[in-house]
Write a protein that holds these residues in place. Sequence first.
Motif, PDB file in Angstrom:
ATOM      1  N   ARG A 210       0.805  -1.204   0.000  1.00  0.00           N
ATOM      2  CA  ARG A 210       0.000   0.000   0.000  1.00  0.00           C
ATOM      3  C   ARG A 210       0.851   1.273   0.000  1.00  0.00           C
ATOM      4  NH1 ARG A 210      -4.713  -1.532   4.435  1.00  0.00           N
ATOM      5  NH2 ARG A 210      -5.647  -3.263   3.232  1.00  0.00           N
ATOM      6  N   MET A 211       2.081   1.146   0.497  1.00  0.00           N
ATOM      7  CA  MET A 211       2.965   2.290   0.557  1.00  0.00           C
ATOM      8  C   MET A 211       3.656   2.550  -0.776  1.00  0.00           C
ATOM      9  SD  MET A 211       4.667   1.473   4.272  1.00  0.00           S
ATOM     10  CE  MET A 211       5.854   2.794   4.151  1.00  0.00           C
ATOM     11  N   LEU A 212       3.643   1.593  -1.672  1.00  0.00           N
ATOM     12  CA  LEU A 212       4.324   1.736  -2.954  1.00  0.00           C
ATOM     13  C   LEU A 212       3.365   2.256  -4.004  1.00  0.00           C
ATOM     14  CD1 LEU A 212       6.376  -1.584  -2.944  1.00  0.00           C
ATOM     15  CD2 LEU A 212       7.213   0.720  -2.446  1.00  0.00           C
ATOM     16  N   PRO A 213       3.880   2.936  -5.012  1.00  0.00           N
ATOM     17  CA  PRO A 213       3.012   3.473  -6.087  1.00  0.00           C
ATOM     18  C   PRO A 213       2.301   2.336  -6.827  1.00  0.00           C
ATOM     19  CG  PRO A 213       5.200   4.480  -6.160  1.00  0.00           C
ATOM     20  CD  PRO A 213       5.296   3.356  -5.169  1.00  0.00           C
ATOM     21  N   GLU A 214       1.053   2.611  -7.238  1.00  0.00           N
ATOM     22  CA  GLU A 214       0.250   1.629  -7.951  1.00  0.00           C
ATOM     23  C   GLU A 214       0.860   1.385  -9.335  1.00  0.00           C
ATOM     24  OE1 GLU A 214      -2.866  -1.069  -8.234  1.00  0.00           O
ATOM     25  OE2 GLU A 214      -2.338   0.235  -6.532  1.00  0.00           O
ATOM     26  N   GLY A 215       1.102   0.101  -9.652  1.00  0.00           N
ATOM     27  CA  GLY A 215       1.616  -0.269 -10.959  1.00  0.00           C
ATOM     28  C   GLY A 215       3.123  -0.248 -11.068  1.00  0.00           C
ATOM     29  N   SER A 216       3.825   0.110 -10.013  1.00  0.00           N
ATOM     30  CA  SER A 216       5.283   0.143 -10.071  1.00  0.00           C
ATOM     31  C   SER A 216       5.849  -1.268 -10.015  1.00  0.00           C
ATOM     32  CB  SER A 216       5.828   0.983  -8.909  1.00  0.00           C
ATOM     33  OG  SER A 216       5.492   0.375  -7.659  1.00  0.00           O
ATOM     34  N   LEU A 217       7.116  -1.370 -10.404  1.00  0.00           N
ATOM     35  CA  LEU A 217       7.768  -2.682 -10.399  1.00  0.00           C
ATOM     36  C   LEU A 217       7.862  -3.236  -8.991  1.00  0.00           C
ATOM     37  CD1 LEU A 217       9.278  -4.874 -11.982  1.00  0.00           C
ATOM     38  CD2 LEU A 217      11.409  -3.549 -11.651  1.00  0.00           C
ATOM     39  N   ALA A 218       8.143  -2.396  -8.037  1.00  0.00           N
ATOM     40  CA  ALA A 218       8.227  -2.856  -6.647  1.00  0.00           C
ATOM     41  C   ALA A 218       6.869  -3.339  -6.160  1.00  0.00           C
ATOM     42  CB  ALA A 218       8.754  -1.732  -5.754  1.00  0.00           C
ATOM     43  N   ASN A 219       5.782  -2.639  -6.581  1.00  0.00           N
ATOM     44  CA  ASN A 219       4.445  -3.066  -6.160  1.00  0.00           C
ATOM     45  C   ASN A 219       4.101  -4.425  -6.748  1.00  0.00           C
ATOM     46  OD1 ASN A 219       1.251  -2.981  -6.794  1.00  0.00           O
ATOM     47  ND2 ASN A 219       1.732  -1.886  -4.872  1.00  0.00           N
ATOM     48  N   LYS A 220       4.499  -4.664  -8.011  1.00  0.00           N
ATOM     49  CA  LYS A 220       4.242  -5.970  -8.622  1.00  0.00           C
ATOM     50  C   LYS A 220       4.992  -7.083  -7.898  1.00  0.00           C
ATOM     51  CE  LYS A 220       3.261  -4.158 -13.224  1.00  0.00           C
ATOM     52  NZ  LYS A 220       3.657  -4.122 -14.648  1.00  0.00           N
ATOM     53  N   ARG A 221       6.217  -6.763  -7.489  1.00  0.00           N
ATOM     54  CA  ARG A 221       6.978  -7.786  -6.755  1.00  0.00           C
ATOM     55  C   ARG A 221       6.349  -8.055  -5.384  1.00  0.00           C
ATOM     56  NH1 ARG A 221      13.377  -6.434  -8.073  1.00  0.00           N
ATOM     57  NH2 ARG A 221      13.243  -6.975 -10.320  1.00  0.00           N
ATOM     58  N   VAL A 222       5.818  -7.017  -4.782  1.00  0.00           N
ATOM     59  CA  VAL A 222       5.119  -7.223  -3.504  1.00  0.00           C
ATOM     60  C   VAL A 222       3.902  -8.108  -3.703  1.00  0.00           C
ATOM     61  CG1 VAL A 222       3.763  -6.054  -1.722  1.00  0.00           C
ATOM     62  CG2 VAL A 222       5.978  -5.128  -2.390  1.00  0.00           C
ATOM     63  N   GLU A 223       3.178  -7.900  -4.802  1.00  0.00           N
ATOM     64  CA  GLU A 223       2.016  -8.747  -5.087  1.00  0.00           C
ATOM     65  C   GLU A 223       2.430 -10.214  -5.268  1.00  0.00           C
ATOM     66  OE1 GLU A 223       0.124  -7.068  -8.455  1.00  0.00           O
ATOM     67  OE2 GLU A 223      -0.750  -5.382  -7.353  1.00  0.00           O
ATOM     68  N   VAL A 224       3.578 -10.404  -5.916  1.00  0.00           N
ATOM     69  CA  VAL A 224       4.087 -11.776  -6.060  1.00  0.00           C
ATOM     70  C   VAL A 224       4.418 -12.373  -4.699  1.00  0.00           C
ATOM     71  CG1 VAL A 224       5.972 -13.194  -6.979  1.00  0.00           C
ATOM     72  CG2 VAL A 224       4.952 -11.402  -8.404  1.00  0.00           C
ATOM     73  N   ILE A 225       5.024 -11.573  -3.818  1.00  0.00           N
ATOM     74  CA  ILE A 225       5.350 -12.073  -2.482  1.00  0.00           C
ATOM     75  C   ILE A 225       4.077 -12.406  -1.711  1.00  0.00           C
ATOM     76  CG2 ILE A 225       6.397 -11.460  -0.275  1.00  0.00           C
ATOM     77  CD1 ILE A 225       8.389  -9.737  -1.806  1.00  0.00           C
ATOM     78  N   VAL A 226       3.048 -11.547  -1.852  1.00  0.00           N
ATOM     79  CA  VAL A 226       1.777 -11.808  -1.176  1.00  0.00           C
ATOM     80  C   VAL A 226       1.165 -13.121  -1.677  1.00  0.00           C
ATOM     81  CG1 VAL A 226      -0.600 -10.990  -0.907  1.00  0.00           C
ATOM     82  CG2 VAL A 226       1.302  -9.389  -0.675  1.00  0.00           C
ATOM     83  N   ASP A 227       1.187 -13.292  -2.991  1.00  0.00           N
ATOM     84  CA  ASP A 227       0.622 -14.529  -3.553  1.00  0.00           C
ATOM     85  C   ASP A 227       1.388 -15.762  -3.071  1.00  0.00           C
ATOM     86  OD1 ASP A 227      -1.131 -15.920  -5.652  1.00  0.00           O
ATOM     87  OD2 ASP A 227       0.885 -16.467  -6.326  1.00  0.00           O
ATOM     88  N   ARG A 228       2.723 -15.661  -3.093  1.00  0.00           N
ATOM     89  CA  ARG A 228       3.518 -16.807  -2.630  1.00  0.00           C
ATOM     90  C   ARG A 228       3.310 -17.060  -1.135  1.00  0.00           C
ATOM     91  NH1 ARG A 228       3.769 -17.261  -7.329  1.00  0.00           N
ATOM     92  NH2 ARG A 228       5.576 -17.705  -8.662  1.00  0.00           N
ATOM     93  N   THR A 229       3.159 -16.000  -0.367  1.00  0.00           N
ATOM     94  CA  THR A 229       2.936 -16.182   1.071  1.00  0.00           C
ATOM     95  C   THR A 229       1.582 -16.843   1.338  1.00  0.00           C
ATOM     96  OG1 THR A 229       4.268 -14.206   1.509  1.00  0.00           O
ATOM     97  CG2 THR A 229       2.880 -15.011   3.294  1.00  0.00           C
ATOM     98  N   CYS A 230       0.549 -16.406   0.599  1.00  0.00           N
ATOM     99  CA  CYS A 230      -0.771 -17.032   0.756  1.00  0.00           C
ATOM    100  C   CYS A 230      -0.727 -18.505   0.360  1.00  0.00           C
ATOM    101  CB  CYS A 230      -1.796 -16.285  -0.092  1.00  0.00           C
ATOM    102  SG  CYS A 230      -2.181 -14.613   0.485  1.00  0.00           S
ATOM    103  N   ARG A 231      -0.022 -18.774  -0.730  1.00  0.00           N
ATOM    104  CA  ARG A 231       0.096 -20.175  -1.151  1.00  0.00           C
ATOM    105  C   ARG A 231       0.859 -20.993  -0.110  1.00  0.00           C
ATOM    106  NH1 ARG A 231       2.578 -21.207  -7.012  1.00  0.00           N
ATOM    107  NH2 ARG A 231       0.935 -19.662  -7.435  1.00  0.00           N
ATOM    108  N   LEU A 232       1.911 -20.390   0.463  1.00  0.00           N
ATOM    109  CA  LEU A 232       2.666 -21.094   1.502  1.00  0.00           C
ATOM    110  C   LEU A 232       1.791 -21.341   2.729  1.00  0.00           C
ATOM    111  CD1 LEU A 232       5.296 -22.235   2.673  1.00  0.00           C
ATOM    112  CD2 LEU A 232       5.910 -19.910   3.370  1.00  0.00           C
ATOM    113  N   ALA A 233       0.970 -20.370   3.086  1.00  0.00           N
ATOM    114  CA  ALA A 233       0.084 -20.540   4.234  1.00  0.00           C
ATOM    115  C   ALA A 233      -0.923 -21.664   3.989  1.00  0.00           C
ATOM    116  CB  ALA A 233      -0.639 -19.229   4.522  1.00  0.00           C
ATOM    117  N   ARG A 234      -1.470 -21.733   2.759  1.00  0.00           N
ATOM    118  CA  ARG A 234      -2.409 -22.823   2.441  1.00  0.00           C
ATOM    119  C   ARG A 234      -1.708 -24.169   2.487  1.00  0.00           C
ATOM    120  NH1 ARG A 234      -4.252 -19.119  -1.579  1.00  0.00           N
ATOM    121  NH2 ARG A 234      -3.052 -20.261  -3.143  1.00  0.00           N
TER     122      ARG A 234
END
Length: 450
Positions: free
Chosen positions: A251-275
């Motif tokens: 949420r602190m990173l600009p929308e659509g930035s490369l860093a934000n996309k990488r954060v989304e990947v980390i979120v997805d991987r973390t959710c998958r790891l939690a499942r």
Amino acid sequence: MKNWSLATRIVSGVLCVVTLSLLALSVAVAGFTRYEITERLDNSLQEVSERLQAIITIQPHKAQSDNVAWVPDVGPRTLAYQVVDQSGHVVLRSQNAPVEPFVPDIHTGFANTPLFRVYIAAPTATAYRVLVGEPTLHRRGATWRATAIAILPILIFLPVIWVLVRLIVRRALRPLKRLHDEMQSRGSGNLSPISSLDLPVELVSIQHAVNTLLSRLKTALSTERAFAASAAHELRNPLGALLAQVQMLGRMLPEGSLANKRVEVIVDRTCRLARTVEKLLQFSRASSGVAFRQDRFDLLAVLYVLVDDLGHLPRDGRSINLKAKGIEHIFVYGDMDATGILLRNLLENALLHGTSDMPVKVEVKPEGCIDVINDCPALAPDTLAHLTSPFVRGGSSSNGSGLGLAIASNIARQMDARLQLQSPLTGSGQGLSVSLCFPNPEIILLPEES
């Protein structure tokens, strides 16, 4: 493997040995009886013949016009005799003796004819010989009666022996039956030690070994469950905190930035790891025997709660369509929490691998079975046969762990429930159906509206 009964095998073996022994004894008794009867009758026949020969010797025969000696009460079983001269003519005979000599060749000793057993006395000073014949009808009858008297009690006693052997064997195996019942009752989660059953010394060691095994198993299961519970607590909290921090960072990173996309990947991987961690913990609990408890609960109530819970989660437009078909309650025996894990995995698996435009169908059958049906490409028979194994997937592109059906199958097996998979569906070229049936469900129908 063919089932067999120890009591039946012991009774059958003992009865076979006893029966064969009694039959052999009967044959031996029959042979001995026949031999003794024949010997006694032959001795009597010889004695009569020799006495008649002695009488003929001291009282010479006088010629008579009638050479038949008429004796009252002569029947077909009465001894017959003949007195013959040197030329072989019959000079005197009993009324039941034939006109001609019993045997054409007269020699001292025994001789057999179709109708008589004959004894010819040794010659004496007189010129006459005495032939005494016993009817074979009388001899056979006497032999059979004596044999029957000796054998019939043995044969009649066989059913008595059969009843006594069955009673004795079954009474002797009662402690083993009690031990069997106690051990069988431990198959559904009752891990308490077997109390004293007044067992014979041959079974006491088995009871001690079973109690030792139950104690070790109870300790192992308690340790496993404690580890699963501790692991769940220790892993969920860090993963939850990590996911929260990463989402805050996004949420602190600009929308659509490369860093934000990488954060989304980390979120997805973390959710998958939690499942995945959640499924691993469920699989660990299922393997540790979490479903062995036998409590009575309403299966349909558990299903309603899960359908309502999962129906509110976003699943790319996928929904759950439940049809109870007029059934109000389905009471079964098992562990309600484990059944919830089982049904949740079936529903999540159907939602995850089903198509987005087709809802997951949950049908409650009249016999109490629950079918979870989702639309998907048909599975190959080899894949379907191994789909309940851990980490086996059906080739779907969805991000699954391959543990859902393995967890469900493991829990169903512990609760003696039947889990069947079918693909493709009947009358269709695709789809997957998972049927769950509990043993002896108590079904209560909805009251009919007036």
